[in-house]
Scaffold this active site. Structure first.
Site, short mmCIF file in Angstrom:
data_model
loop_
_atom_site.label_atom_id
_atom_site.label_comp_id
_atom_site.label_asym_id
_atom_site.label_seq_id
_atom_site.Cartn_x
_atom_site.Cartn_y
_atom_site.Cartn_z
N HIS A 281 -45.49 -51.63 82.62
CA HIS A 281 -46.29 -52.52 81.77
C HIS A 281 -45.74 -52.71 80.36
O HIS A 281 -46.26 -53.52 79.61
CB HIS A 281 -47.71 -51.99 81.65
CG HIS A 281 -47.82 -50.81 80.72
ND1 HIS A 281 -47.44 -49.55 81.09
CD2 HIS A 281 -48.23 -50.72 79.44
CE1 HIS A 281 -47.64 -48.72 80.09
NE2 HIS A 281 -48.11 -49.40 79.07
C1 UD1 Z 1 -51.90 -50.80 75.82
C2 UD1 Z 1 -51.27 -49.87 74.79
C3 UD1 Z 1 -50.19 -49.03 75.45
C4 UD1 Z 1 -50.70 -48.32 76.70
C5 UD1 Z 1 -51.30 -49.38 77.63
C6 UD1 Z 1 -51.83 -48.77 78.91
C7 UD1 Z 1 -51.14 -50.67 72.47
C8 UD1 Z 1 -50.24 -51.21 71.46
N1 UD1 Z 1 -50.65 -50.62 73.71
O1 UD1 Z 1 -50.93 -51.73 76.22
O2 UD1 Z 1 -49.76 -48.06 74.54
O3 UD1 Z 1 -49.65 -47.65 77.34
O4 UD1 Z 1 -52.35 -50.05 76.94
O5 UD1 Z 1 -52.43 -49.72 79.71
O6 UD1 Z 1 -52.24 -50.32 72.15
N2 UD1 Z 1 -55.57 -56.91 79.84
C9 UD1 Z 1 -56.46 -57.23 80.82
N3 UD1 Z 1 -57.49 -56.36 81.03
C10 UD1 Z 1 -57.65 -55.21 80.32
C11 UD1 Z 1 -56.73 -54.91 79.30
C12 UD1 Z 1 -55.69 -55.77 79.08
O7 UD1 Z 1 -56.34 -58.23 81.49
O8 UD1 Z 1 -58.61 -54.47 80.55
C13 UD1 Z 1 -54.44 -57.83 79.57
C14 UD1 Z 1 -54.59 -58.48 78.22
O9 UD1 Z 1 -55.21 -59.69 78.30
C15 UD1 Z 1 -53.17 -58.60 77.73
C16 UD1 Z 1 -52.43 -57.53 78.50
O10 UD1 Z 1 -53.26 -57.09 79.55
O11 UD1 Z 1 -52.62 -59.84 78.04
C17 UD1 Z 1 -52.02 -56.40 77.61
O12 UD1 Z 1 -53.15 -55.67 77.09
P1 UD1 Z 1 -53.07 -54.90 75.69
O13 UD1 Z 1 -54.27 -54.08 75.48
O14 UD1 Z 1 -52.65 -55.85 74.65
O15 UD1 Z 1 -51.83 -53.94 75.84
P2 UD1 Z 1 -51.32 -53.05 77.02
O16 UD1 Z 1 -50.06 -53.67 77.51
O17 UD1 Z 1 -52.40 -52.77 78.00
#
Ligand code: UD1
Length: 369
Positions: A210
């Site tokens: 991810h």
């Molecule tokens: C975040 C953390 C990372 C951790 C990871 C585990 C930061 C900077 N990053 O990254 O350290 O390893 O979580 O998962 O805090 N999304 C969904 N549903 C959710 C959550 C996210 O669809 O419940 C989608 C969002 O719309 C976004 C993408 O996933 O497009 C990334 O989510 P985001 O929370 O920005 O960062 P992660 O990549 O999950």
């Protein structure tokens, strides 16, 4: 109610990897009758990324839910700060505990510190020395403003001292995420996840990917798909896919590349199921931080698709090897694993299920509880 502390301790969690770190702490606070409140920032909000994991870990309903959701780093961090400040104004806690390295960690630490509330950081001092990782920025800055720094491995203490943090703030307590793992091992073993996903013990690989550096650019993601292609020729792959990775596979039109592979793709799964599938797997390929530690504890070979790790003990004493997105390295270590020549790993100091107890002892001493 607390015995001495009139105000509560605030425990902050926002994203999936935080939840395994707060669960044992909350249990220990409850056992010791220490007054605490749980704040969920809502950085992760999907059922499978949040509620399911809360339920698996037996974490109570949060006292405050900030419902932040996804956004750019600036917007997400700023929104968490705005909302967290509102609840700090209502009732100033004695201490704010933050865990790990996600945006929620830094945002809440910063708000608390500026309101002169003490901050404790669990999993302090880990360093990848790669400031392009958002998590590295979050770690370095959170540690600079924390009053109590709890570390998981010895390298962390060295890093913190190098950054000028006084050693009387640093406590080597071990790995609280391993507390969660140990607490849930028996429950996880009882699940029949192998049957459910048509897998055979020791006869499949488990993958998670991810990181923005792996999945946000088409050429990087394609390199990883090459490794996956090689691996699936040898063994079935189980791949619970992170929303970020799923979105990008669609965006880059790469879904067709994996269509006919020996691959079981599913949405993110629960913590207990994941533990079950990790302990029964032949090997793990990941870019997660925590999974390097969990697999090392379970002595399952883990290949890390990153160029460095902030958790060097998993390489020196655990079962972890850094392979980046290098197909040659991947092939070399996959072959080692299949010929049983791969390193076996050792027990790691203070990864023993007692970390939450040690943390609470420090907090009790510090606050005269
Ligand atoms: C975040 C953390 C990372 C951790 C990871 C585990 C930061 C900077 N990053 O990254 O350290 O390893 O979580 O998962 O805090 N999304 C969904 N549903 C959710 C959550 C996210 O669809 O419940 C989608 C969002 O719309 C976004 C993408 O996933 O497009 C990334 O989510 P985001 O929370 O920005 O960062 P992660 O990549 O999950």
């Amino acid at each position: 109610m607390s015995r001495i502390l009139k105000k509560s301790i605030y425990v902050v969690a926002g994203a999936r990897p935080n939840f395994m770190k707060i669960a044992p702490l909350i249990k220990e606070f409850q056992k010791e009758k220490i007054n605490f409140k749980l704040i969920h920032t809502g950085q992760h909000y999907d059922y499978n990324m949040s509620k399911l994991i809360f339920d698996n870990l037996g974490i109570p309903e949060p006292d405050f839910h900030l419902n932040i959701g996804s956004a750019s780093h600036a917007v997400q961090t700023a929104k968490i700060m705005l909302e967290f400040e509102k609840i700090l104004v209502k009732e100033e806690p004695s201490l704010v505990v933050v865990v790990g390295d996600v945006n929620s960690t830094l945002a809440c630490a910063l708000v608390a510190k500026k309101k002169h509330i003490e901050v404790a950081h669990i999993e302090a001092g880990l360093r990848s020395f790669n400031m392009e990782m958002p998590e590295e920025i979050n770690r370095v800055l959170t540690d600079q403003i924390s009053d109590i720094l709890f570390t998981t491995e010895k390298s962390a203490m060295i890093n913190l001292k190098r950054e000028g943090i006084s050693s009387d703030k640093i406590f080597f307590v071990g790995n609280i995420m391993i507390d969660s793992l140990i607490m849930n091992l028996e429950k996880a073993k009882e699940l029949n996840s192998l049957e459910k996903y048509e897998l055979k013990k020791n006869n499949y690989a488990l993958i998670t990917l991810h990181r923005p550096s792996n999945v946000d650019k088409k050429e990087d993601l394609k390199k990883l798909l090459n490794i996956i292609k090689f691996l699936q020729e040898k063994i079935k792959i189980f791949f619970p896919i992170h929303p970020r990775t799923k979105k990008n596979l669609e965006l880059f039109d790469l879904e067709k590349d994996i269509e006919n592979m020996n691959l079981y793709i599913t949405k993110p799964i629960g913590y207990l199921e994941f533990l079950n599938l990790m302990m029964n797997s032949k090997l793990v390929l990941t870019d997660s931080g925590g999974i390097q530690e969990e697999a090392s504890f379970l002595k399952i070979p883990v290949l890390t698709a990153r160029n460095e790790t902030e958790r060097p003990i998993t390489i020196d004493e655990g079962t972890n090897t850094i392979i980046g997105n290098d197909i040659f390295k991947a092939k070399r270590y996959i072959k080692e694993i299949f010929s049983s020549n791969y390193k076996k790993g050792k027990d790691i100091e203070k990864w023993d299920g007692q970390t939450a107890i040690r943390i609470v002892q420090v907090i009790k001493r510090k606050f005269n509880i």
